[in-house]
Write a protein that holds these residues in place. Sequence first.
Motif, PDB file in Angstrom:
ATOM      1  N   THR A   1       0.857  -1.454   0.301  1.00  0.00           N
ATOM      2  CA  THR A   1       0.275  -0.526  -0.033  1.00  0.00           C
ATOM      3  C   THR A   1       0.775   1.213  -0.331  1.00  0.00           C
ATOM      4  O   THR A   1       0.380   2.367  -0.205  1.00  0.00           O
TER       5      THR A   1
ATOM      6  N   THR B   1      -2.913   4.104   6.024  1.00  0.00           N
ATOM      7  CA  THR B   1      -4.101   2.550   6.189  1.00  0.00           C
ATOM      8  C   THR B   1      -3.169   2.153   7.051  1.00  0.00           C
ATOM      9  O   THR B   1      -2.616   2.023   8.093  1.00  0.00           O
ATOM     10  N   GLU B   2      -4.062   1.081   7.841  1.00  0.00           N
ATOM     11  CA  GLU B   2      -3.560   0.085   8.895  1.00  0.00           C
ATOM     12  C   GLU B   2      -2.702  -0.782   8.344  1.00  0.00           C
ATOM     13  O   GLU B   2      -2.101  -1.355   7.132  1.00  0.00           O
TER      14      GLU B   2
ATOM     15  N   SER C   1      -2.447   2.522  12.337  1.00  0.00           N
ATOM     16  CA  SER C   1      -1.856   3.551  11.806  1.00  0.00           C
ATOM     17  C   SER C   1      -1.725   5.025  11.765  1.00  0.00           C
ATOM     18  O   SER C   1      -1.628   5.746  13.522  1.00  0.00           O
TER      19      SER C   1
END
Length: 764
Positions: free
Chosen positions: A268, A442-443, A452
């Motif tokens: 990500t 994002t986590e 996060s």
Amino acid sequence: MTTFLTFTILGLVLGAVYAIAASGLVLTYNTSGIFNFAHGAQAMLGAFLYWQLAYGWGWPVWLALVVVLGVVGPAMGGLLHALIMKGLRDTADVTKIVVTVAVLLGMVYLSQWIWHPEEARIVEMFFGSNAKVEFSGVVIRVHEIICLVVAAAIAIGLRLLFTRSRVGVVMRGAVDDPDLLRLNGHNPERVAALSWMMGSTLAVLAGILITPIGGGALQANALTLLVIDAFAAAMFGRLRSIPRTFAGAIVLGMTATYVMAYFPSAWTWTSNFRISLPMIILFVVLIVLPQERLRGAAIRTRERYRVPTVRRAAVWGVALVAVVYLLKLLMVETSVSTFALGMTFAIIALSLTVLTGYAGELNLAPLSFGAVATIVVFHFGVVGTGLAARLDVWGVLLAVLVTAVVGGLVALPALRLRGLYLALATLAFGVFLSNMVLRDTTEHTVFGVTFSLFPNGSLIIPPLRIGPLDLRDGDTFLMTATVLFALIGVGLIALRNSGYGRRLAAMKDSPAASAMLGQNLVKLKLSVFMISAAIAGLGSVLMSSAIGSVASENFNVMAGLALLMLTVAAGIGYVSGALFGGLMSGVGFVIIVATFNDLAAANPDLAPVYQAIGSLSVVSTALLGIGVGKSPSGTVHDVVESYRSLRDARPVLVGGAVLEAALYGLTLAGIMDNWWFAILTACLVMMLPVFGRMVMARVAPDEGRPAPHRTPPELVGVDEPYTEELRRELDRELGLSGHDRGPTPGGRRPVRSGAEEGNVHVVA
């Protein structure tokens, strides 16, 4: 194979545009010795103007290019050199950097005024996006071919210019030895002006070419930072070699496209990493490339700062708290909250006072360190939920400690850097943090813990509570921030007057002399960076708490550059300079713009005029930074010196104090509006020295005449013998106490040096 070729060609195209931008940067640096931080803003302004001509007004593309590249680009560079850059001789690195940063901010604000950011503006590729050719299964657009051809032509042309032409040799000599160049019948300023014209044109060309490649609408900040990525390419060539600069640009462009092509889509953070990659490469290049050896000062700079005693600083600190308390009585609740926010920015500005003003080290991203503290305090310093949420004092202390450690870690690889290279390293860190960390919404799961860094793109920071002290109340917050500023300010003055502070001053004046006398420059740099980062962290936690909900935009590099510029303009060597710079950066211009917007809403007929004045006030921010070239010591120094001349005109000072007290009383009673009080107070502060000199000239005509020419302090004993009067003057210039140390063999009293008991103060 097709994928590899496709992204290789895209990398070559992107690298070609970076090379065009970087070559203009190298060109101006080679002939003027000034690193142009406004290079990206020039590219941005040229791209907007091209859009206005070709799309806004419908001009033919070829005519728009002729006007922008043939007229506007050279004129922009020529005017910058004539009006600003040639006046930067004999100034310190920080002054040269801040002036170009001021130009950058002024151009960004100007573009946002003329072209409203909320309106989308699209620049298409030359001959359209459908104009393309196919090569080995790879589709190449005509616009991309043009980029490659233009970059190659510029590379060959500049190489021939510098190696085969007399003009190129003269250009290189303009910065190496301008005096020798004059002896050979050449004008260095004319050569420098020519290079600035060429460099500006190359910047504008890069802005026009890169906009369609990047896609999306024109955005002032984004386009400026996009061209700033070319700084990494310029550093490949050490700001000297055009071929190495082009090679670095190609490596930069191809690396970015290969990351986009081959990094797994499941990662990500790939997109953020690709955006951050130029700054990562810039930081690595700065660390890896060999640095110049320590040298003594080649020029004698014009900056002069007076260091007050700790007792006097404490008196002024108490006076500041008293003045803020009296002003608080005149304000409504919203104004108190705004004022408190400005004081938190002033605390952040103190981090620049100790780092740049005292130690001479540069940090172009002070708010980035503040972002680290805010993230830490959000995750570990908030207790309670909802309206009952509060910041815990231990969480704040942890955030300050972590920020100090991060400051040390950032400084550790950069300890061998100085001046411009150190400034670029901190800029790279700031841009990296903004692109890589503050965009991470994002986590992540690490060792079973899900977190996060910047959830939902914003952080809610509640007020601090320490026992009965609850900063949810606006008045309490304002007074607490003011007291903290005063305490930290007095502490910094005490530090500057200590042996440690004199060692910092010695390192700033002459690193070579300081190292020769046994000072450990690595420890000095590391410690002062950590102190500066800790102060920035504390101020940023309070700033975030004052705002309540902070986003990544609150910590962007542009805001940090504005804070640095205004602090230097006020006086980077003064605590009061941090006060002025922080207040103006945090809330000053926001209040001015809001005021004119309110006037526009209340007077529809004059709305365009009021809105134009409000926008002009923001653009005029750059004038404060540009003025540093004329007054390197800052506005505070000039104001103090003007009032110092009134020491023999005490009735004028007393009369001014009485008049100010009368204005305050009328405002407190509601007879006078707050804005009139502010305007009349500003006029009184500016006009009192003028009025005082007029009165002194009438009472004692000789005192009204200009002071006779004095020998510069660094030349005393060289151009003029020591005298008792010059001894006292040197003590004042160096901020030393005036106690005697006994007569010299000639009957004269000695001039104190800064080297006492191992505490070295070298004056360059």
